[in-house]
Enzyme design. Sequence first.
Site, PDB file in Angstrom:
ATOM      1  N   LYS A  75      70.372 -16.106 135.091  1.00  0.00           N
ATOM      2  CA  LYS A  75      69.160 -15.579 135.699  1.00  0.00           C
ATOM      3  C   LYS A  75      69.570 -14.509 136.704  1.00  0.00           C
ATOM      4  O   LYS A  75      70.312 -14.789 137.655  1.00  0.00           O
ATOM      5  CB  LYS A  75      68.394 -16.709 136.388  1.00  0.00           C
ATOM      6  CG  LYS A  75      67.149 -16.223 137.115  1.00  0.00           C
ATOM      7  CD  LYS A  75      66.330 -17.374 137.635  1.00  0.00           C
ATOM      8  CE  LYS A  75      65.123 -16.887 138.412  1.00  0.00           C
ATOM      9  NZ  LYS A  75      64.305 -17.988 138.917  1.00  0.00           N
ATOM     10  N   LYS A 130      67.455 -14.444 131.535  1.00  0.00           N
ATOM     11  CA  LYS A 130      66.235 -13.988 132.194  1.00  0.00           C
ATOM     12  C   LYS A 130      66.558 -12.885 133.186  1.00  0.00           C
ATOM     13  O   LYS A 130      67.498 -13.045 133.961  1.00  0.00           O
ATOM     14  CB  LYS A 130      65.613 -15.180 132.914  1.00  0.00           C
ATOM     15  CG  LYS A 130      64.412 -14.834 133.758  1.00  0.00           C
ATOM     16  CD  LYS A 130      63.967 -16.032 134.506  1.00  0.00           C
ATOM     17  CE  LYS A 130      62.872 -15.598 135.451  1.00  0.00           C
ATOM     18  NZ  LYS A 130      62.463 -16.631 136.329  1.00  0.00           N
ATOM     19  N   SER A 141      57.401 -11.551 134.150  1.00  0.00           N
ATOM     20  CA  SER A 141      56.117 -11.022 134.622  1.00  0.00           C
ATOM     21  C   SER A 141      56.088  -9.499 134.713  1.00  0.00           C
ATOM     22  O   SER A 141      55.101  -8.862 134.324  1.00  0.00           O
ATOM     23  CB  SER A 141      55.804 -11.635 135.985  1.00  0.00           C
ATOM     24  OG  SER A 141      56.837 -11.354 136.917  1.00  0.00           O
ATOM     25  N   TYR A 175      54.179 -14.453 128.669  1.00  0.00           N
ATOM     26  CA  TYR A 175      52.756 -14.462 129.038  1.00  0.00           C
ATOM     27  C   TYR A 175      51.898 -13.938 127.900  1.00  0.00           C
ATOM     28  O   TYR A 175      50.685 -14.075 127.916  1.00  0.00           O
ATOM     29  CB  TYR A 175      52.547 -13.642 130.323  1.00  0.00           C
ATOM     30  CG  TYR A 175      53.435 -14.153 131.436  1.00  0.00           C
ATOM     31  CD1 TYR A 175      53.078 -15.300 132.138  1.00  0.00           C
ATOM     32  CD2 TYR A 175      54.644 -13.549 131.730  1.00  0.00           C
ATOM     33  CE1 TYR A 175      53.916 -15.818 133.125  1.00  0.00           C
ATOM     34  CE2 TYR A 175      55.492 -14.054 132.714  1.00  0.00           C
ATOM     35  CZ  TYR A 175      55.121 -15.185 133.400  1.00  0.00           C
ATOM     36  OH  TYR A 175      55.949 -15.703 134.362  1.00  0.00           O
TER      37      TYR A 175
HETATM   38  C1  PBG Z   1      61.399 -19.564 140.203  1.00  0.00           C
HETATM   39  C2  PBG Z   1      61.112 -18.678 139.075  1.00  0.00           C
HETATM   40  C3  PBG Z   1      60.928 -17.280 139.057  1.00  0.00           C
HETATM   41  C4  PBG Z   1      60.527 -16.949 137.758  1.00  0.00           C
HETATM   42  C5  PBG Z   1      60.543 -18.128 137.026  1.00  0.00           C
HETATM   43  N1  PBG Z   1      60.933 -19.180 137.846  1.00  0.00           N
HETATM   44  C6  PBG Z   1      60.916 -16.259 140.098  1.00  0.00           C
HETATM   45  C7  PBG Z   1      61.968 -15.942 141.020  1.00  0.00           C
HETATM   46  O1  PBG Z   1      63.151 -16.194 140.837  1.00  0.00           O
HETATM   47  O2  PBG Z   1      61.548 -15.383 142.036  1.00  0.00           O
HETATM   48  C8  PBG Z   1      60.167 -15.562 137.314  1.00  0.00           C
HETATM   49  C9  PBG Z   1      59.275 -15.466 136.148  1.00  0.00           C
HETATM   50  C10 PBG Z   1      58.640 -14.156 135.931  1.00  0.00           C
HETATM   51  O3  PBG Z   1      58.862 -13.157 136.636  1.00  0.00           O
HETATM   52  O4  PBG Z   1      57.835 -14.106 135.009  1.00  0.00           O
HETATM   53  N2  PBG Z   1      62.646 -19.613 140.695  1.00  0.00           N
END
Ligand code: PBG
Length: 324
Positions: free
Chosen positions: A195, A248, A274, A313
């Site tokens: 991530k 991700k 997102s 989404y």
């Molecule tokens: C929580 C989390 C995040 C996302 C999924 N789980 C955000 C972050 O790390 O701030 C992001 C998902 C997205 O942007 O669609 N840790």
Amino acid sequence: MAFPVHRPRRLRRTEALRRMVRETELRPSDFIYPLFVVEGRGVRKPVPSMPGIDNLSVDLAVEEAKRARSVGVASVILFGIPGHKDPRGTGAWADDGIVQKALRALRDSVPELQLLADVCLCEYTDHGHCGVIHGGDVDNDQSLPLLARMAVSCTKAGADIVAPSDMMDGRVGAIRTALDEAGLSGTPILSYAAKYASGFYGPFREAAQSTPQFGDRRGYQMDPGNVREALKEVALDLEEGADMVMVKPALSYLDVVTRVKERFDVPVAAYNVSGEYAMVKAAAANGWIDGPRVMMEILTSIKRAGADLILTYHAVEAAELLDS
Ligand code: PBG
């Protein structure tokens, strides 16, 4: 032998031919649909930067989940937005926490739907970080038992799969041990293994109200320049007991998806995040791109790169299109 014997265009002449030789095809069951759940009843609060996505109270989340199921989406992932936040994120493992309530309701009302619980503290902490703060910094080791507690609590409430997204070191092992000790050895872990610290999470943080109140997440999420490190993260998570791994975001990291897929023999998920969704919606709203067409092209690219599962989404919209 080359041209004129070989003419690759021959196989592109008709839609029937193109279909026959298509290498990658999407199915609604490839998608995992994120739901943002809030307290209350009859609440539907649109997320301005994510047209079509709302914060939903449990009753409406159930309706939305039914809609997703009816077009063939097999799984949803739940994000809870609690009414009250505190430094440790205690709402994350509360028996009557928002995600726990949603899991129970969905388990009862849409039994055939597979439920994933995102495991992370950032929606539940008042400072917005993914772990607890100690001496002005996120304390890795003190966060592990809390994440493990959340995973067990969500599983008891009805989650079929837990998906840790916090990026603390050792959390997969901590969660695996806690699940096993609670008699939940059958619950798989889908780890957000690679991530990245990404600007593409902006709209999510608006939706989940989880923007860090100080600093940023670069001390725990990965640096965008790295791929060797992603392979190491995946290897470590698998050693600790992850059953599936995630990359991700998806689009700027398709090379990472491919590398992970080639190296490891486990299901690979990619999160079409997102910001990726918001860009498509914004450009389409301006008439600058053909939204549905670009959506399908993006989802196809993620699967073609090697993703077995896509968190998106677009799930319901794409499934509807595939259906028609
Ligand atoms: C929580 C989390 C995040 C996302 C999924 N789980 C955000 C972050 O790390 O701030 C992001 C998902 C997205 O942007 O669609 N840790």
